[in-house]
Design a protein around this motif. Structure first.
Motif, PDB file in Angstrom:
ATOM      1  N   ARG A 227      40.120  37.096  44.970  1.00 46.86           N
ATOM      2  CA  ARG A 227      38.971  36.196  44.867  1.00 46.86           C
ATOM      3  C   ARG A 227      39.415  34.759  44.639  1.00 46.86           C
ATOM      4  O   ARG A 227      38.700  33.819  45.007  1.00 46.86           O
ATOM      5  N   THR A 228      40.563  34.585  43.961  1.00 47.93           N
ATOM      6  CA  THR A 228      41.045  33.247  43.652  1.00 47.93           C
ATOM      7  C   THR A 228      42.552  33.168  43.876  1.00 47.93           C
ATOM      8  O   THR A 228      43.258  34.177  43.861  1.00 47.93           O
TER       9      THR A 228
ATOM     10  N   HIS B 254      42.068  37.273  38.754  1.00 51.31           N
ATOM     11  CA  HIS B 254      41.113  37.582  39.827  1.00 51.31           C
ATOM     12  C   HIS B 254      41.808  37.502  41.187  1.00 51.31           C
ATOM     13  O   HIS B 254      41.444  36.681  42.036  1.00 51.31           O
TER      14      HIS B 254
ATOM     15  N   VAL C 202      33.426  33.102  39.284  1.00 48.51           N
ATOM     16  CA  VAL C 202      33.297  34.336  40.069  1.00 48.51           C
ATOM     17  C   VAL C 202      31.832  34.750  40.163  1.00 48.51           C
ATOM     18  O   VAL C 202      31.371  35.212  41.219  1.00 48.51           O
TER      19      VAL C 202
ATOM     20  N   ASP D  21      29.770  35.115  43.694  1.00 43.96           N
ATOM     21  CA  ASP D  21      28.970  36.289  44.040  1.00 43.96           C
ATOM     22  C   ASP D  21      27.528  35.922  44.351  1.00 43.96           C
ATOM     23  O   ASP D  21      26.924  36.433  45.309  1.00 43.96           O
TER      24      ASP D  21
ATOM     25  N   SER E 245      35.764  33.648  48.304  1.00 46.02           N
ATOM     26  CA  SER E 245      36.904  33.390  47.430  1.00 46.02           C
ATOM     27  C   SER E 245      37.068  31.893  47.232  1.00 46.02           C
ATOM     28  O   SER E 245      36.375  31.090  47.874  1.00 46.02           O
TER      29      SER E 245
END
Length: 269
Positions: free
Chosen positions: A79-80, A76, A42, A46, A52
């Motif tokens: 994002r995942t 998460h 993550v 970022d 993602s």
């Protein structure tokens, strides 16, 4: 900047006591050399403007113990998301596939590298069809004709072909891969592995353009293969994908880098 979704990431838990490694011996020791936990992933997403990622079960590190990929994705959301891998040779692969879906899998991985078997156990296909989830198919180039033959008999679930089936791009898109363009529910995962194969024989941007001409950008998706592929930093791999897509039109570039992935996994940011 064009949005990016990474459709092929392997994560390795920092807590080996909770998630013990069970190496299959099929690959090198990447899971020791460059282990990437979901927390580290993550941070990398970022840092490099990746929206993602799809966590694909790392069978070379964990075999069919899918717990970390599932737990990591659950930690998460957005994002995942997780693609889990049932043991096709296990005692009840259909029931296992159903349990994985119930545990949070948002795709199933069908690995047939050794034998190329694509139709049995049929119960796994039934589980994917029942859940309306995509199936990620992992085969070698020698099995591409078998995939083309089997497709009319398989459920019409969304399919994603890992690493373009490890096709040989020495002379452009090979016929065995091009033959799959007739299957509208099949997309190609144009991973770093596939891009590297293409780059060894010419301009990777031209190869991607040829794939778009044959399949349409809405049937192509990018995946890093990190951290199994770790011969360069993650940020460099992301820029490599952006470079490969740099000659495409805006809509095609958006589809390749993110749109197709979000069509397959709409839960992703």
């Amino acid at each position: 900047m064009t949005a990016v979704v990474d459709t092929h990431v392997h994560v390795i838990a920092e807590d080996e006591a909770a998630y013990p490694l069970d190496p299959s011996g099929a690959t090198g020791t990447w899971y020791r050399d460059e282990p990437c936990s979901v927390e580290r992933l993550v941070r990398l997403l970022d840092a490099h403007d990746v929206a993602s990622a799809v966590l694909v079960q790392a069978i070379s590190a964990y075999r069919f113990d899918n717990r970390y990929a599932l737990d990591a994705a659950a930690a998460h959301p957005g994002r995942t998301t997780a693609v889990a891998c049932p043991d096709l040779a296990g005692p009840d692969p259909g029931a296992e596939a159903t349990r994985l879906v119930e545990a949070g899998a948002r795709g199933l991985r069908w690995v047939a590298i050794h034998d190329g078997g694509l139709e049995e156990p049929a119960a796994v296909w039934a589980a994917a069809a029942q859940a309306r989830l995509p199936v990620v198919v992992t085969i070698l180039a020698t099995h591409l004709p078998a995939l083309a033959d089997a497709l009319p008999r398989l459920p019409t679930v969304p399919l994603a072909l890992d690493h373009c089936g490890f096709a040989d791009f020495a002379h452009g898109v090979p016929d065995d891969l091009a033959a799959l363009a007739d299957a509208p529910n099949l997309a190609l995962k144009v991973s770093t592995i596939a891009l590297d194969h293409a780059a060894a024989h010419g301009d990777v941007r031209e190869l991607l353009g040829e794939l778009v001409d044959r399949f349409g950008a809405h049937r192509l998706m990018w995946g890093s293969d990190y951290s199994q592929t770790h011969d360069r930093p993650y940020g460099e791999v992301v820029e490599y994908a952006r470079h490969a897509a740099s000659k495409l039109g805006d809509e095609d570039r958006d589809a390749f880098l993110a749109g197709t992935a979000r069509a397959y996994w709409p839960e992703l940011a």
